[in-house]
Design an enzyme around this catalytic site. Sequence first.
Site, PDB file in Angstrom:
ATOM      1  N   GLU A  48       6.385   6.371  -9.061  1.00 33.02           N
ATOM      2  CA  GLU A  48       4.945   6.098  -8.902  1.00 33.02           C
ATOM      3  C   GLU A  48       4.358   6.994  -7.817  1.00 33.02           C
ATOM      4  O   GLU A  48       3.229   7.485  -7.928  1.00 33.02           O
ATOM      5  CB  GLU A  48       4.708   4.628  -8.539  1.00 33.02           C
ATOM      6  CG  GLU A  48       5.071   3.644  -9.642  1.00 33.02           C
ATOM      7  CD  GLU A  48       4.766   2.201  -9.243  1.00 33.02           C
ATOM      8  OE1 GLU A  48       3.743   1.957  -8.599  1.00 33.02           O
ATOM      9  OE2 GLU A  48       5.580   1.320  -9.577  1.00 33.02           O
ATOM     10  N   ILE A  87      -7.856  -9.265 -11.297  1.00 37.35           N
ATOM     11  CA  ILE A  87      -8.410  -8.825 -12.580  1.00 37.35           C
ATOM     12  C   ILE A  87      -9.905  -8.619 -12.399  1.00 37.35           C
ATOM     13  O   ILE A  87     -10.603  -9.482 -11.854  1.00 37.35           O
ATOM     14  CB  ILE A  87      -8.107  -9.864 -13.677  1.00 37.35           C
ATOM     15  CG1 ILE A  87      -6.594  -9.910 -13.918  1.00 37.35           C
ATOM     16  CG2 ILE A  87      -8.851  -9.514 -14.965  1.00 37.35           C
ATOM     17  CD1 ILE A  87      -6.150 -10.980 -14.872  1.00 37.35           C
ATOM     18  N   LEU A  88     -10.387  -7.472 -12.850  1.00 38.59           N
ATOM     19  CA  LEU A  88     -11.801  -7.118 -12.664  1.00 38.59           C
ATOM     20  C   LEU A  88     -12.560  -7.328 -13.965  1.00 38.59           C
ATOM     21  O   LEU A  88     -12.056  -7.039 -15.054  1.00 38.59           O
ATOM     22  CB  LEU A  88     -11.894  -5.664 -12.202  1.00 38.59           C
ATOM     23  CG  LEU A  88     -11.210  -5.419 -10.846  1.00 38.59           C
ATOM     24  CD1 LEU A  88     -10.919  -3.952 -10.627  1.00 38.59           C
ATOM     25  CD2 LEU A  88     -12.060  -5.993  -9.720  1.00 38.59           C
ATOM     26  N   LEU A 100      -6.869  -5.761 -19.971  1.00 40.75           N
ATOM     27  CA  LEU A 100      -5.916  -5.700 -18.859  1.00 40.75           C
ATOM     28  C   LEU A 100      -4.795  -4.685 -19.127  1.00 40.75           C
ATOM     29  O   LEU A 100      -4.170  -4.711 -20.179  1.00 40.75           O
ATOM     30  CB  LEU A 100      -5.299  -7.098 -18.633  1.00 40.75           C
ATOM     31  CG  LEU A 100      -4.271  -7.184 -17.504  1.00 40.75           C
ATOM     32  CD1 LEU A 100      -4.924  -6.977 -16.152  1.00 40.75           C
ATOM     33  CD2 LEU A 100      -3.528  -8.519 -17.556  1.00 40.75           C
ATOM     34  N   GLY A 110       0.776  -1.234   0.000  1.00 41.55           N
ATOM     35  CA  GLY A 110       0.000   0.000   0.000  1.00 41.55           C
ATOM     36  C   GLY A 110       0.805   1.280   0.000  1.00 41.55           C
ATOM     37  O   GLY A 110       0.313   2.331   0.436  1.00 41.55           O
ATOM     38  N   SER A 111       2.030   1.235  -0.531  1.00 45.34           N
ATOM     39  CA  SER A 111       2.824   2.473  -0.494  1.00 45.34           C
ATOM     40  C   SER A 111       2.248   3.545  -1.418  1.00 45.34           C
ATOM     41  O   SER A 111       2.334   4.740  -1.107  1.00 45.34           O
ATOM     42  CB  SER A 111       4.288   2.187  -0.845  1.00 45.34           C
ATOM     43  OG  SER A 111       4.438   1.824  -2.195  1.00 45.34           O
ATOM     44  N   MET A 160      -4.269  -6.477  -6.986  1.00 43.98           N
ATOM     45  CA  MET A 160      -3.771  -7.555  -7.837  1.00 43.98           C
ATOM     46  C   MET A 160      -4.849  -8.551  -8.262  1.00 43.98           C
ATOM     47  O   MET A 160      -4.587  -9.745  -8.364  1.00 43.98           O
ATOM     48  CB  MET A 160      -2.629  -8.292  -7.109  1.00 43.98           C
ATOM     49  CG  MET A 160      -1.483  -7.391  -6.701  1.00 43.98           C
ATOM     50  SD  MET A 160      -0.744  -6.495  -8.095  1.00 43.98           S
ATOM     51  CE  MET A 160       0.201  -7.810  -8.833  1.00 43.98           C
ATOM     52  N   ASN A 206      -5.792   3.249 -12.542  1.00 43.77           N
ATOM     53  CA  ASN A 206      -4.837   2.218 -12.150  1.00 43.77           C
ATOM     54  C   ASN A 206      -3.429   2.755 -12.364  1.00 43.77           C
ATOM     55  O   ASN A 206      -3.218   3.640 -13.189  1.00 43.77           O
ATOM     56  CB  ASN A 206      -5.036   0.963 -13.016  1.00 43.77           C
ATOM     57  CG  ASN A 206      -4.110  -0.173 -12.618  1.00 43.77           C
ATOM     58  OD1 ASN A 206      -3.922  -0.437 -11.421  1.00 43.77           O
ATOM     59  ND2 ASN A 206      -3.517  -0.842 -13.592  1.00 43.77           N
ATOM     60  N   HIS A 243       0.361   1.125 -13.300  1.00 44.00           N
ATOM     61  CA  HIS A 243       1.017  -0.105 -13.754  1.00 44.00           C
ATOM     62  C   HIS A 243       2.514   0.178 -13.880  1.00 44.00           C
ATOM     63  O   HIS A 243       2.897   1.200 -14.455  1.00 44.00           O
ATOM     64  CB  HIS A 243       0.434  -0.543 -15.105  1.00 44.00           C
ATOM     65  CG  HIS A 243       1.048  -1.813 -15.600  1.00 44.00           C
ATOM     66  ND1 HIS A 243       0.745  -3.046 -15.048  1.00 44.00           N
ATOM     67  CD2 HIS A 243       1.964  -2.051 -16.562  1.00 44.00           C
ATOM     68  CE1 HIS A 243       1.446  -3.982 -15.659  1.00 44.00           C
ATOM     69  NE2 HIS A 243       2.192  -3.409 -16.576  1.00 44.00           N
TER      70      HIS A 243
END
Length: 209
Positions: free
Chosen positions: A174, A92-93, A144, A12-13, A90, A107, A109
């Site tokens: 990020e 896949i929706l 994806l 969760g960084s 992590m 998102n 990536h």
Amino acid sequence: MKRIVILISGRGSNMEALVQRCAVEGWPAQVVAVIANRPDAAGLRFAAAKGIATAVVDHKQQASREAFDDALRTCIDGFSPDLVVLAGFMRILGADFVRHYEGRLLNIHPSLLPAFPGLHTHERAISAGCKLHGATVHFVTSELDHGPIVMQSVVPVRADDDADALAARVLATEHVIYPQSVRWFVEGSLAVCDGRVTHRDGQSQWLVG
Ligand code: GRF
């Protein structure tokens, strides 16, 4: 105030960076919940310590992918979000889930999309002999690691890099580009046209780390 729900699976960084920047910079937004698909996701402790509502929708307790998506959607919608942020989430929706949050689902990536969708991006960038690597913030579509790109960061790949060293260099960027992108979203500064995202005032949508 825009309402943000953040989904995590582990450390969760990125979520921490978002929570901190939102508070320090006084965004017109509030992180109203952090939801994990794993009860042991370490980031839940940080969120709870900050007084943010937390919840777990454990994928292992659900009978199918569809059941998981439905349970997750119910949980998220209980917080009435304007924006849902996947931060190291992590799972896949499914297409229905993604459609439900169309235009308000982001998102991050760890690659320069469209290169290296999927897992093990840092190893793959090194194996391919890439000289540059990075991270991408994008709106989520049902494909994806695909969708309109909000911001990208780029870092050098050094000759002696292993995946961990490269991942750390990318992660530091990020923590800059994800908060910046979310801030732009909640400020209403982003426009999406023909699959391309622009900033209304022409701010740079890239970072050289
Ligand atoms: C980040 O590298 C993110 O890009 C990827 O998974 C990692 C999550 O890290 N999807 P954290 O949980 O935010 O620390």
